[in-house]
Design a protein around this motif. Structure first.
Motif, mmCIF file in Angstrom:
data_model
loop_
_atom_site.group_PDB
_atom_site.id
_atom_site.type_symbol
_atom_site.label_atom_id
_atom_site.label_comp_id
_atom_site.label_asym_id
_atom_site.label_seq_id
_atom_site.Cartn_x
_atom_site.Cartn_y
_atom_site.Cartn_z
ATOM 1 N N GLY A 50 0.946 -1.292 -0.050
ATOM 2 C CA GLY A 50 0.044 0.039 -0.037
ATOM 3 C C GLY A 50 0.910 1.248 -0.021
ATOM 4 O O GLY A 50 1.746 1.303 0.922
ATOM 5 N N VAL A 51 0.599 2.258 -0.854
ATOM 6 C CA VAL A 51 1.402 3.494 -0.742
ATOM 7 C C VAL A 51 0.997 4.189 0.440
ATOM 8 O O VAL A 51 2.056 5.000 0.876
ATOM 9 N N ARG A 52 0.015 4.074 0.881
ATOM 10 C CA ARG A 52 -0.505 4.980 2.388
ATOM 11 C C ARG A 52 0.175 4.023 3.586
ATOM 12 O O ARG A 52 -0.320 4.475 4.680
ATOM 13 N N ASP A 53 1.030 3.048 3.328
ATOM 14 C CA ASP A 53 1.532 2.208 4.680
ATOM 15 C C ASP A 53 2.560 3.011 5.340
ATOM 16 O O ASP A 53 3.463 3.548 4.981
ATOM 17 N N ARG A 54 1.889 3.468 6.700
ATOM 18 C CA ARG A 54 2.803 4.162 7.484
ATOM 19 C C ARG A 54 3.673 3.536 8.342
ATOM 20 O O ARG A 54 4.516 3.924 9.082
ATOM 21 N N ILE A 55 3.507 2.182 8.612
ATOM 22 C CA ILE A 55 4.199 1.114 9.499
ATOM 23 C C ILE A 55 5.389 0.386 8.641
ATOM 24 O O ILE A 55 6.488 0.618 8.989
ATOM 25 N N ALA A 56 5.169 0.141 7.460
ATOM 26 C CA ALA A 56 6.327 -0.648 6.548
ATOM 27 C C ALA A 56 6.331 0.286 5.295
ATOM 28 O O ALA A 56 5.588 0.184 4.174
ATOM 29 N N PRO A 57 7.413 1.362 5.415
ATOM 30 C CA PRO A 57 7.443 2.165 4.327
ATOM 31 C C PRO A 57 7.490 1.556 2.780
ATOM 32 O O PRO A 57 8.314 0.802 2.732
ATOM 33 N N VAL A 58 6.532 2.040 1.699
ATOM 34 C CA VAL A 58 7.042 1.348 0.718
ATOM 35 C C VAL A 58 8.233 1.784 0.095
ATOM 36 O O VAL A 58 8.545 0.842 -1.090
ATOM 37 N N GLN A 59 8.861 2.965 0.223
ATOM 38 C CA GLN A 59 10.024 2.798 -0.458
ATOM 39 C C GLN A 59 11.242 1.798 -0.064
ATOM 40 O O GLN A 59 11.867 1.499 -0.919
ATOM 41 N N ARG A 60 11.029 1.202 1.153
ATOM 42 C CA ARG A 60 12.170 0.197 1.528
ATOM 43 C C ARG A 60 11.579 -1.156 0.797
ATOM 44 O O ARG A 60 12.756 -1.614 0.392
#
Length: 233
Positions: A153-163
């Motif tokens: 999910g692009v809005r994932d604030r727990i597991a950053p999508v960039q990583r």
């Protein structure tokens, strides 16, 4: 020694004895103080049940699907979920034979564990859902010739999508890697849950059974298997 548990999605009498493929579904869940045992009623475990059932239905009697209950919550440094997956794969080999290919489907830390355990010879493919990963997870892994799908999910604030994107790029050097970015998706996979589940189901049946997800509307995995390495909804 692992205290993990394997839970068959179907009753043992209805689980295929000689399946064409095996799926192990791995839950996530944050760490707690000390070595807290996993509860079968914790939310991180419960959210994987509908997905596991969908995988079993999609297999149409050709897949043996199990949910793995890890030994401990989170990522215990002395006994990680990777150890539990290793135990689970040895167990399903005893039940169904050593030559049956395995797909690992993991959420959050379970996604990380699935990727790290993909070096095991039995593993053919991995689906990492909202995986809590680091780009350095590729270091020294030596992973080759695996099918790997990241669904994040692009809005994932727990597991950053960039990583997850960075790790996918590194793994793509030696593996078949696809990345599906869910525009409205968050870590818990509640928003767009159907997209997460459909992607996992299509990818597992394609890589284990050779079935095609087809070109129907919404078949994002068909685009990835068709050569698109990055698809965004």
């Amino acid at each position: 020694m692992s205290t993990a548990k394997l839970v068959p999605v179907k009753k043992p009498s209805k689980q295929p004895v000689n399946p064409d493929g095996i799926v192990i579904v791995v839950h996530g869940g944050a760490s707690r103080r000390g070595q807290m045992m996993v509860s079968p009623t914790q939310l991180s475990v419960l959210r994987m049940i509908p997905l596991a059932r969908r995988l079993a239905r999609a297999g149409k009697g050709r897949l043996a699907v199990y949910r793995l209950l890890n030994s401990y919550r989170g990522w215990d440094t002395h006994h990680t979920p990777v150890h539990d997956i290793e135990w689970a794969i040895s167990r399903v080999a005893e039940l169904h034979g050593v030559d049956v290919p395995v797909a690992l489907v993991g959420h959050s830390l379970g996604g990380r564990a699935a990727i790290l355990a993909a070096r095991l010879p039995a593993v053919r493919s991995v689906v990492a859902l909202a995986a809590f990963v680091y780009p350095a997870d590729a270091d020294g892994l030596g992973l080759r010739d695996r099918w790997i799908l990241f669904v994040h999910g692009v809005r994932d604030r727990i597991a950053p999508v960039q990583r997850a994107e960075a790790l996918a790029q590194r793994l793509a050097r030696t593996n078949e890697v696809g990345f599906l970015a869910i525009r409205r998706g968050k870590h818990a996979m509640l928003a767009e849950h159907g997209t997460f589940e459909r992607a996992a189901s299509d990818f597992v049946t394609s890589t284990l059974l050779g079935t095609s997800p087809g070109t129907r509307s919404g078949s994002l995995v068909a685009r990835i298997l068709g050569g698109e390495s990055y698809v965004r909804t």
